[in-house]
Enzyme design. Sequence first.
Site, mmCIF file in Angstrom:
data_model
loop_
_atom_site.group_PDB
_atom_site.id
_atom_site.type_symbol
_atom_site.label_atom_id
_atom_site.label_comp_id
_atom_site.label_asym_id
_atom_site.label_seq_id
_atom_site.Cartn_x
_atom_site.Cartn_y
_atom_site.Cartn_z
ATOM 1 C CE1 TYR A 62 1.634 5.456 -0.057
ATOM 2 C CE2 TYR A 62 2.485 5.127 2.147
ATOM 3 C CZ TYR A 62 1.898 4.626 1.012
ATOM 4 O OH TYR A 62 1.595 3.283 0.936
ATOM 5 C CE LYS A 100 5.471 3.799 0.564
ATOM 6 N NZ LYS A 100 4.555 2.676 0.574
ATOM 7 C CD GLU A 154 3.095 -4.406 -4.308
ATOM 8 O OE1 GLU A 154 4.053 -4.082 -3.598
ATOM 9 O OE2 GLU A 154 2.619 -3.662 -5.195
ATOM 10 C CG LEU A 182 6.482 0.380 -3.551
ATOM 11 C CD1 LEU A 182 6.251 1.647 -4.374
ATOM 12 C CD2 LEU A 182 6.059 0.615 -2.105
HETATM 13 N N1 PDD Z 1 3.737 0.300 2.579
HETATM 14 N N2 PDD Z 1 4.185 -2.811 -1.353
HETATM 15 C C1 PDD Z 1 3.232 -1.917 -1.053
HETATM 16 C C2 PDD Z 1 1.988 -1.878 -1.889
HETATM 17 C C3 PDD Z 1 3.412 -1.026 0.010
HETATM 18 O O1 PDD Z 1 2.471 -0.118 0.304
HETATM 19 C C4 PDD Z 1 4.613 -1.110 0.781
HETATM 20 C C5 PDD Z 1 4.863 -0.191 1.943
HETATM 21 C C6 PDD Z 1 5.559 -2.074 0.448
HETATM 22 C C7 PDD Z 1 6.857 -2.204 1.199
HETATM 23 O O2 PDD Z 1 7.688 -1.098 0.970
HETATM 24 P P1 PDD Z 1 8.777 -0.634 2.060
HETATM 25 O O3 PDD Z 1 9.636 -1.818 2.341
HETATM 26 O O4 PDD Z 1 9.504 0.450 1.386
HETATM 27 O O5 PDD Z 1 8.017 -0.186 3.283
HETATM 28 C C8 PDD Z 1 5.324 -2.896 -0.640
HETATM 29 C C9 PDD Z 1 3.841 1.280 3.647
HETATM 30 C C10 PDD Z 1 4.655 0.801 4.790
HETATM 31 C C11 PDD Z 1 2.445 1.725 4.038
HETATM 32 O O6 PDD Z 1 1.662 1.939 3.114
HETATM 33 O O7 PDD Z 1 2.158 1.893 5.217
#
Ligand code: PDD
Length: 287
Positions: free
Chosen positions: A33, A149, A182, A207
Amino acid sequence: MSRIAYVNGRYPLHRDAMVHIEDRGYQFADGVYEVCEVARGYIIDMTRHLDRLARSLSELQIGWPVDRNALVAIMREVVRRNRVHDGLVYLQVTRGVARRDHVFPSADTRPSLVVTARRSDPQVARARAGEGISVITVPENRWERVDIKSVGLLPNVLARQKAKEEGAAEAWFVDPDGYVKEGAATNAWIVTADGVLVTRPADFGILRGITRTTVMDVAAAQGLKVEERGFSVEEAKNAREAFITAATTLVMPVVRIDGTTVANGHPGSVSLALRDAFFDAAEKTPV
Ligand code: PDD
């Protein structure tokens, strides 16, 4: 106004939108996703999000459900149809619908594509950033391929729920050596006493957040030094500032870690300056 979704070539009402019970996303979490921020009528950093989607799909040998240009058109259409000016657009691709069997289905199985969009109030987010959030720490218990992801997010769900139960907004996964990896759905950062930004390298084990990458651009433009290295929970508690980044939170100051106040308990100036400069630095695709 009724919400509209996109599911495999159609734009049903959100409340009626469905995938088949033998969708492999539903049965095996066999899918990936992306979440993009929508701000002031633009989809933010779409190119980087779709590049990461391409990588996730390729790592799992899932094909594109539609070509990249068509996906861009669908995302814009879903945002438009839902009249989202500020909010997010979510997309999910799974390996498709097939009789339940762990091995991949036949090559002609079409990947499933779902896209949704929803509004959020930027003023609420701004107020939250003005206060800062609390985080808790939890032991890392995810698989090794969190660089993909994937929609397999059960440890993240449990960690975020634990955070909520403890009055915090995010949970940081900590590796066996005591270093922060993270958040459940965000990347983790600190600012040292010397004003250096520190975040864990994204080669493996976390990620590679798109917001993280764009914040690095903002930091460079502001003449800030960024060090990609691990930091311990102890170092974070004693840092000048701490913050998290994600498409859903942007730069969100952290003012408490496991109940310990960071600095004076108020959002730091570096975090807030990065947040303020983010929109201008990001790629903006009109909807
Ligand atoms: N999550 N780390 C994890 C485990 C994440 O699920 C996400 C993003 C990030 C940050 O990635 P980005 O800057 O590309 O949004 C880091 C999304 C927003 C979610 O699961 O809703």
